[in-house]
Design a protein around this motif. Structure first.
Motif: not given
Lengths: 505, 505
Positions: A345-346, A324, A269, A327, A45, A265, A262, A349, A390, A89
């Motif tokens: 989600n990707t 965050w 964040y 999320h 990440s 992510s 999670e 992000l 989101q 990713t």
């Protein structure tokens, strides 16, 4: 970042083992793969996100015109950032798939995994080369070499794990189709490297072709995801057979473990939030000389100069933190992340990773007020897209709510409306701000900062409202459309708007 | 980064809840605090580490003499890095203590926690101010304001949690001494802010005094830790009473949850590993102009220039990765982290955070070969201290092995010797390299890179050896002193050397 929510949810693939079993593991020399996966998620990440730094560090001095060369440089770096984020990713999804098969690790696997991580960290550099020298095939060649290397390491991992079956996850350990499954997985893993080998060959004499192949490699998973999703929507999702190859085939079609989504992510964040303070500390400490000369020794006055920067920092940190938070609240109620949710989600992000840019944009106001409006709008856009995706995750989850969501937030559940409000807040706020800048372009900065600072209180207010009227959620629901701003009428919102009409049950 | 190893080990304080309980939680509006803690750990670890970037970005151009001003700047930034790392770890320990009391969270607590994080991120900036303007009280004043703000937020969290007792951890929820416990915790939390208030007041008229107070605030936890440890060593550790205030008092004396130590450490290792690739991508992409002019369009030749940089990168990544690997293997066998272990871990991490500096040092060779020797030695020193403190963690754990370690790695356990080898490898290697540079100073770089590249293979070899002779570990143990290099005879190694003599059982 966060590990499994509870071993109840975690398949043995996550490799949690009660303390009692530790010593058996020690005898075998095996370990729970759990912490290693967390560490890999963190690494990946951060790698995915950190390439935004060169973008934000692009110096734009006040006197210098925002000219072509500058634009080209900026575009270049943004391209590198996006490509990196995308490829990382993809590599991450492959890593998940791999360690769904490999349940436990030993030292050799841990070291192989480190080697894999190291190779992945080199991908951003190959992109920088590609983008800086678009007409030299070396960049793409190196990229292909990296991908092939990653493939080799993954093949080693799989081979090793299948050679010591106690490393495989429990299903496979007992499965009778093990050999067939290995073939199947090896094929899946080698797909990308094979394409890259072709690309590498092409890069030696006709490299445009290899670019084409590279794009295929990158988008392959997404395409297959989309395809399988469409098939699911059309045919209706097929029940996974009880055991054997098919089971794993379908598992690998659904490669997202909620915990790892999670964790990944959280990594993004966290690093985004902290990149902001880094800029503050590096750029906003006044130079002692200036203080003595310009401000006659008054440090306070000197710091006054940086007022807008700090305002921007608070705003941005609040934005990252609250995104965050949204999320977090959403995934608290998610049972299982589907491919579409993962994709959305990707995307979300990727925009969150762009927030330091928004910060740099807003904090650069002081320097060049002329193109202030554009900058505010860019920031609004980034925030809007980050949050709307989101929202889309939740929408996608609702479409298959029986398997994906906890009852509480399903259509008609008591948290449903509250979740809607939480996720709709930022899209609406940013749209509002954007609209407002169109009307009162002179006060655009003020509007933007007002938005950034008011949203946190909105969140607190939301919580209080729900505290007060948890029993009267239906009432709140029928009452909300009045509370929702006009910006609300955006595409993604509209299709859940209908779903919000009281359910007939 | 990695969460609890298993709910078996995790107290309710970690707030894990099986899926079944989720909806009850939803009704109460409470959530498992687990992911939020992971996120906080990630944030704090990154903040603690990321301040090394300004240090590594200190430009040292080839022609420019490494002069006084440069040294001062470098020293300043290193000071900021160390102070930041220290204060953030203190704040982190306080955060652990806080969320040992607060078992579950709801949205309000999540938002309060975000506010707390935001305030903590401002501490590095106040340090930058302090160090840049040592004789202006503003920096220290702002620092005190931050600490007080953090205190206020923490008091709010505690007040809120005690007002809704279902948010407290299970022990407290049922405890009869709740009010008394709250007092006790509030006192603990307010200790720092109170001192800082005094410091803030002093900073207005006599600020040297406030610096003194600040140092007290920072070191207070460490001093008390050391004191209580000594007491434990002398008196022998006291059994915690069955319940009530005393229990919590003793809990709060032992504020380290193993999971959070792991999560924080993972964060540091992950960010350090990725800071390296950031440097590569930002600095080592050749400039198109140079390529066309200097290298007549040959990109390969241009990249050849950067050969040493890549070597250094591989070396550093391997070092970080393997240090993480050693840490990982060690904590796999740790049941419970004591204060001393936590302190040693923090020290180890502080040096790990310095590794990007070592990288920049080694990769700068190409630019200025004259003070090459010093640089190699600095790098060796950083690696040595990072690894020797890891070794010290294990030594400290062995002193109380019954409560801290899994049987496998205890004195005489079958993994004992292997763990010793794992943890002793880097101290020995770096010492050897250092010694070698003293003898053959001309080849210092070669020696250093050789060391960095050979160690990974040493790790693999170790694993294989143990694989081959797991049953014959005793033999291996009596055999190892022969295999261990002379550098071995360092203080920390010596005192476990004795423990390595075959146990009589």
């Amino acid at each position: 970042m966060s590990g499994p929510q509870s071993t109840g949810q975690v398949p043995d693939a996550q490799g949690d083992s009660p303390p009692g079993r530790r010593d058996e593991d020690a005898k075998e020399g095996t370990q729970s793969s759990h912490r290693m996966l967390g560490f890999s998620d963190a690494l990946l990440s951060i790698i995915a996100t950190v390439m935004i730094l060169p973008v934000t560090h692009t110096e734009i001095s006040p006197e210098q015109e925002f000219d072509k060369s500058m634009q080209k440089l900026l575009a270049t770096r943004i391209a590198v950032y996006l490509m990196t984020f995308l490829i990382v990713t993809v590599a991450w999804a492959a890593h998940i798939r791999l360690f769904q098969v490999v349940g436990k690790i030993d030292d050799t696997l841990a070291l192989l995994n480190l080697a894999c991580m190291m190779t992945i960290t080199l991908l951003p550099y190959t992109f920088s080369l590609m983008v800086t020298f678009p007409d030299v095939p070396l960049g793409i060649f190196l990229f292909c070499v990296c991908v092939i290397a990653i493939g080799v390491v993954q093949v080693l991992i799989i081979g090793y794990a299948f050679h010591f079956p106690y490393l495989l996850n429990s299903q496979l350990r007992t499965s009778t189709h093990r050999a067939a499954t290995r073939q199947h997985i090896l094929l899946l893993v080698l797909r990308g490297p094979a394409l890259c080998f072709a690309a590498a060959v092409f890069s030696l004499f006709f490299f445009p072709m290899s670019y084409l192949l590279m794009v295929t490699v990158i988008f392959l998973p997404y395409i297959s995801k989309a395809a399988s999703w469409c098939r699911d929507r059309l045919v209706g999702r097929r029940q996974p057979p009880d055991h054997g190859v098919e089971l794993f085939a379908s598992d690998l079609q659904e490669p997202l473990s909620k915990e790892r989504v999670e964790a990944f992510s959280d990594g993004v964040y966290a690093i985004v939030a902290t990149l902001l303070i880094l800029d503050i500390c590096e750029d906003n400490v006044p130079d002692p000389k200036d203080v003595t000369e310009k401000f006659r020794g008054s440090l306070v006055a000197a710091l006054g100069e940086y007022g807008p920067h700090f305002l921007a920092y608070f705003g941005s940190f609040a934005t990252v933190g609250l995104l965050w938070f949204a999320h977090h609240s959403l995934f608290l109620h998610v049972r299982k992340a589907t491919q579409v949710m993962g994709l959305l989600n990707t995307l979300s992000l990727a925009f969150v990773g762009g927030l330091p840019l928004a910060y740099q944009q807003t904090s650069a106001f002081a320097r060049q007020p002329r193109d202030e409006l554009e900058r505010v709008r860019i920031s609004c856009a980034i925030i809007f897209f980050a949050s709307i995706f989101q929202f889309a995750i939740w929408t996608a989850a609702l479409l298959r709510q029986a398997e994906t969501l906890q009852p509480a937030v399903r259509f008609g559940g008591q948290e449903h409306a509250f979740m809607f409000a939480k996720l709709a807040l930022y899209p609406c706020a940013s749209l509002l701000a954007f609209a407002a800048t169109c009307l009162l372009s002179r006060f655009s900065t003020t509007i933007f900062h007002l938005m950034q600072i008011s949203v946190p209180f909105a969140f607190l207010l939301l919580r209080l409202l729900v505290r007060l009227a948890l029993v009267a959620l239906r009432g709140l629901q029928s009452l909300r459309p009045a509370r929702l701003p006009p910006g609300q009428a955006s595409a993604a919102d509209a299709d859940t708007q209908s779903q919000l009409l009281p359910a007939s049950r």
